[in-house]
Scaffold this motif. Structure first.
Motif, mmCIF file in Angstrom:
data_model
loop_
_atom_site.group_PDB
_atom_site.id
_atom_site.type_symbol
_atom_site.label_atom_id
_atom_site.label_comp_id
_atom_site.label_asym_id
_atom_site.label_seq_id
_atom_site.Cartn_x
_atom_site.Cartn_y
_atom_site.Cartn_z
ATOM 1 N N THR A 7 -2.211 3.584 29.924
ATOM 2 C CA THR A 7 -2.119 2.141 29.682
ATOM 3 C C THR A 7 -1.218 1.786 28.514
ATOM 4 O OG1 THR A 7 -4.115 2.244 28.293
ATOM 5 C CG2 THR A 7 -4.412 1.749 30.638
ATOM 6 N N THR A 9 -1.928 0.967 25.451
ATOM 7 C CA THR A 9 -2.472 -0.279 24.920
ATOM 8 C C THR A 9 -2.097 -0.438 23.448
ATOM 9 O OG1 THR A 9 -4.333 -0.044 26.441
ATOM 10 C CG2 THR A 9 -4.578 -1.625 24.642
ATOM 11 N N LEU A 41 -9.028 -0.287 27.860
ATOM 12 C CA LEU A 41 -9.079 -1.627 28.422
ATOM 13 C C LEU A 41 -9.874 -2.593 27.558
ATOM 14 C CD1 LEU A 41 -9.706 -0.702 32.170
ATOM 15 C CD2 LEU A 41 -7.526 -1.097 31.006
ATOM 16 N N ASP A 42 -10.605 -2.056 26.597
ATOM 17 C CA ASP A 42 -11.410 -2.903 25.729
ATOM 18 C C ASP A 42 -11.619 -2.163 24.412
ATOM 19 O OD1 ASP A 42 -13.221 -5.448 25.688
ATOM 20 O OD2 ASP A 42 -14.494 -3.845 24.901
ATOM 21 N N ASP A 84 -5.262 -5.062 22.173
ATOM 22 C CA ASP A 84 -4.578 -6.019 23.043
ATOM 23 C C ASP A 84 -5.389 -6.242 24.321
ATOM 24 O OD1 ASP A 84 -2.712 -7.699 24.118
ATOM 25 O OD2 ASP A 84 -1.392 -6.094 24.826
ATOM 26 N N GLY A 85 -5.675 -7.511 24.619
ATOM 27 C CA GLY A 85 -6.420 -7.845 25.830
ATOM 28 C C GLY A 85 -7.922 -7.913 25.646
ATOM 29 N N SER A 86 -8.420 -7.583 24.476
ATOM 30 C CA SER A 86 -9.861 -7.607 24.233
ATOM 31 C C SER A 86 -10.189 -8.716 23.238
ATOM 32 C CB SER A 86 -10.346 -6.262 23.689
ATOM 33 O OG SER A 86 -11.711 -6.333 23.333
#
Length: 249
Positions: A7, A9, A41-42, A84-86
């Motif tokens: 990913t 991230t 992802l988190d 990023d994204g969390s």
């Protein structure tokens, strides 16, 4: 930096130079760069791998979704990890007393805040110890119970087929089942099902002589006081069962 071989991230380690100790920054940088993970992802993906004492039920990393809390932590000399994204940021180091703090404590009078924190601390202690103390008193230390209270509890226990320890254990398991069912049911239906289920099952258990009314009250108090410190629900769950087993033995 970028974390996650697939990913890639973006992860940002935030701190204020001059306020945060260099050793803390270096330790977090070392743990983040040494991660061997496919995807992030988190922020919890990182929290599970860089936290101290991974098997401890107590939180060792703070979490927040509020920018003012993250800024105040950096002003206290701590580090904040943003993924990023969390929407959840991680704060380190995390102090045990923060489990009894609320995000709004700094926006109200310190008198009210201190009372609330004392109540949360007492609530956590009651949630962990009340079932074990109740079991130990009825099994081994009845001389410590006032006579009138002991007679009332003994009369309520008459006809119940299970020993006190097993009775409390089964009710605690039922409480956790109701809480999990309410949390997984969408919308307001979950809260309604938890309340109605608890009332109906508790009343039915007492009427059918499967459980005594004092035991239901003790378990209910332990469940309600456990909600006063939501960050310690995992620790309260494990400690509650561990102390109950020790008290019954």
């Amino acid at each position: 930096m970028r974390v996650g071989s697939r990913t890639n991230t973006n992860v940002c380690l935030c701190y204020i130079a001059g306020l945060c100790e260099n050793s803390l920054v270096e330790r977090l940088e070392t743990r983040l760069t040494a991660l061997d993970i496919d995807s992030v992802l988190d922020s919890n993906y990182l929290a599970e791998r860089i936290r101290d004492h991974r098997w401890s039920p107590f939180p060792t990393l703070g979490t927040t979704e509020r920018p003012d809390v993250a800024a105040s932590r950096m002003l206290e000399g701590r580090c904040v990890i943003v993924v990023d994204g969390s929407p959840v940021a991680l704060t380190a180091p995390f102090l045990f007393q923060e489990c009894f703090q609320s995000n709004d404590d700094y926006y109200i009078s310190f008198l009210r805040t201190n009372v609330s924190r004392v109540l949360r601390t007492l609530g956590f202690l009651c949630s962990v110890t009340i079932p074990a103390v109740y079991t130990a008193l009825l099994l081994y230390h009845r001389e410590l119970v006032p006579a009138r209270l002991l007679f009332a509890v003994t009369a309520a226990q008459r006809g119940v087929p299970l020993p006190v320890g097993w009775e409390v254990l089964l009710l605690l398991i039922v409480l956790e089942v109701l809480r999990e069912a309410g949390a997984r049911t969408p919308g307001a239906m979950g809260q309604t099902m938890s309340i109605v289920g608890g009332l109906v099952l508790g009343q039915a258990a007492v009427s059918a002589r499967f459980s005594a009314a004092p035991t239901v009250i003790v378990v209910a108090v332990a469940g309600v006081t456990g909600l006063m410190a939501p960050r310690l629900q995992t620790a309260a769950l494990w400690l509650r069962f561990a102390l109950l087993g020790a008290a019954a033995a």
